[in-house]
Design a protein around this motif. Sequence first.
Motif, mmCIF file in Angstrom:
data_model
loop_
_atom_site.group_PDB
_atom_site.id
_atom_site.type_symbol
_atom_site.label_atom_id
_atom_site.label_comp_id
_atom_site.label_asym_id
_atom_site.label_seq_id
_atom_site.Cartn_x
_atom_site.Cartn_y
_atom_site.Cartn_z
ATOM 1 N N VAL A 228 20.698 27.803 -6.306
ATOM 2 C CA VAL A 228 21.148 26.490 -6.759
ATOM 3 C C VAL A 228 19.888 25.760 -7.226
ATOM 4 O O VAL A 228 19.038 25.385 -6.421
ATOM 5 N N LEU A 229 19.756 25.609 -8.526
ATOM 6 C CA LEU A 229 18.526 25.101 -9.137
ATOM 7 C C LEU A 229 18.619 23.590 -9.326
ATOM 8 O O LEU A 229 19.430 23.104 -10.115
ATOM 9 N N LEU A 230 17.811 22.861 -8.594
ATOM 10 C CA LEU A 230 17.821 21.401 -8.647
ATOM 11 C C LEU A 230 16.527 20.903 -9.277
ATOM 12 O O LEU A 230 15.434 21.167 -8.765
ATOM 13 N N GLY A 272 28.399 22.607 1.417
ATOM 14 C CA GLY A 272 28.377 23.348 2.674
ATOM 15 C C GLY A 272 27.920 24.781 2.545
ATOM 16 O O GLY A 272 28.191 25.603 3.411
ATOM 17 N N THR A 273 27.230 25.143 1.442
ATOM 18 C CA THR A 273 26.865 26.540 1.226
ATOM 19 C C THR A 273 25.367 26.803 1.264
ATOM 20 O O THR A 273 24.962 27.959 1.299
ATOM 21 N N ILE A 274 24.543 25.764 1.233
ATOM 22 C CA ILE A 274 23.091 25.953 1.168
ATOM 23 C C ILE A 274 22.580 26.484 2.505
ATOM 24 O O ILE A 274 22.834 25.904 3.553
ATOM 25 N N GLN A 275 21.826 27.588 2.457
ATOM 26 C CA GLN A 275 21.316 28.211 3.681
ATOM 27 C C GLN A 275 19.796 28.133 3.809
ATOM 28 O O GLN A 275 19.251 28.422 4.875
ATOM 29 N N LEU A 298 17.603 21.515 7.473
ATOM 30 C CA LEU A 298 16.820 22.700 7.141
ATOM 31 C C LEU A 298 15.356 22.330 6.924
ATOM 32 O O LEU A 298 15.019 21.164 6.725
ATOM 33 N N ASP A 299 14.501 23.332 6.937
ATOM 34 C CA ASP A 299 13.104 23.152 6.584
ATOM 35 C C ASP A 299 12.905 23.506 5.112
ATOM 36 O O ASP A 299 13.759 24.136 4.491
ATOM 37 N N VAL A 300 11.763 23.139 4.559
ATOM 38 C CA VAL A 300 11.437 23.420 3.163
ATOM 39 C C VAL A 300 10.325 24.467 3.107
ATOM 40 O O VAL A 300 9.283 24.315 3.746
ATOM 41 N N THR A 301 10.554 25.516 2.340
ATOM 42 C CA THR A 301 9.548 26.544 2.088
ATOM 43 C C THR A 301 8.942 26.306 0.712
ATOM 44 O O THR A 301 9.667 26.076 -0.258
ATOM 45 N N ILE A 302 7.626 26.349 0.612
ATOM 46 C CA ILE A 302 6.939 26.095 -0.647
ATOM 47 C C ILE A 302 6.668 27.421 -1.364
ATOM 48 O O ILE A 302 6.188 28.382 -0.762
ATOM 49 N N THR A 370 22.576 31.807 -0.152
ATOM 50 C CA THR A 370 22.563 30.720 -1.127
ATOM 51 C C THR A 370 21.363 29.834 -0.849
ATOM 52 O O THR A 370 21.240 29.272 0.242
ATOM 53 N N VAL A 371 20.490 29.715 -1.846
ATOM 54 C CA VAL A 371 19.208 29.037 -1.675
ATOM 55 C C VAL A 371 19.113 27.870 -2.650
ATOM 56 O O VAL A 371 19.387 28.031 -3.849
ATOM 57 N N LEU A 372 18.731 26.716 -2.153
ATOM 58 C CA LEU A 372 18.428 25.591 -3.021
ATOM 59 C C LEU A 372 16.993 25.741 -3.501
ATOM 60 O O LEU A 372 16.066 25.792 -2.696
ATOM 61 N N VAL A 373 16.816 25.824 -4.811
ATOM 62 C CA VAL A 373 15.494 25.974 -5.415
ATOM 63 C C VAL A 373 15.183 24.678 -6.165
ATOM 64 O O VAL A 373 15.790 24.380 -7.188
#
Length: 428
Positions: A228-230, A272-275, A298-302, A370-373
């Motif tokens: 999921v590209l934001l 409800g899908t972001i992991q 969640l935490d944020v990975t760089i 599912t990853v938020l990028v």
Amino acid sequence: MSAVREFVVEADGGSRGNPGPAGYGSVVIDAATGETLVEAAEYIGIATNNVAEYRGLVAGLRAAHALDPAAPVHVRMDSKLVVEQMSGRWKIKHPDMKPLAAEAASIYPPGQVTYEWMPREQNKHADRLANEAMDAGKRGEKWSPSTSTADLDTGTGSRATREPGDAAAGAAKARAALAGGSARRGAAEPPRSAGLKAAADARAARNVAQAPTVGWGGADLGTPATFVLLRHGDTPLTPEKRFSGSGGSDPALTGAGRAQAERAAVALAARGTIQAVVSSPLIRCMETARTVADRLGLDVTIEDGLRETDFGAWEGLTFAEVQERHPDDLTAWLSSTDVRPTGGGESFDEVTHRVTAARDKLLAAYAGRTVLVVTHVTPIKTLVRLALGAPPESVFRMELSSASVSVVAYYADGNPSVRLLNDTAHLR
């Protein structure tokens, strides 16, 4: 001496609105036989997806504990958040989830419960129970096996709670335990046997057979990795359409940009899908990513490969200013993706190489998830272009608004699927 029993608990929860009318479903399975022993479901009123998932976990663990408090338990859920938090790998930040996680951890001694994430399509049984509970709540009824309409996806026997032999009283005890607490015990940790793995493999095989096909082929390709590209929210340079890459001043979000990030966070939480959440290292992306991650717990990975293009001497300038000061360089840059901006920035070909490496790294790390990028215009356009197999110059023919959402799914056969581009509905 009788063998130690082992249980598999599958649990799920859902919310129609997030927060909205919510319910959970849980099932306790005999690990050796695959037989369904206990089903539990409940409408819990207005709650979030994550709270409903935790409630389902607690209900499943209490039911298993009432059947046999000495049995090792293997929990399978499609909520990466719950699995990672209960496994101790992710922090629990949300105040509504902390007491539920503590309650779940108190039911068995440390080490007696193990956790495994599974794709959503493999969690059909618990998901169906959760939806039945929400449907019953909508009718003003309390869920019970008699209110269910569908047959079981897994296990054997009728839809009512089941227990083999003369242990039916144990199942009744499990149902009763769902209404009350269960004290933490100090028993020694029992070993896991091969029964858990055998039962899990059998269920996975059944679910693979039932999974829908993708595209025109008949083969099941499993759950894709979904990005999921934001794009980040507005900075002071955004409204003026100034070049703002990784070689400039690294601006932060404005008040408008923070508001955009908040709206995106609300919309993504409702999905409800972001992991997992991954971000470019630049400040504007990290601020946007943390806004969403805090709402999701969640935490944020760089990931450094997601940073924006280095625009060299053009950083901070408008297109008109670059055209006035560096007309020949700009014409060459617009004509070919292997040309760098004035002053030694990056060409689009160089950015493509960097983004491709970052994509492959993330695909390996987040297979089936599912990853938020959270990133910038050029990396998002590049990922979309590569997914479409479009020519390099197509990056000049896409529009990406601040805080817009695009989605690309990557299947196991290597074929990607562009599912969304420049969605800004959440900002209106």
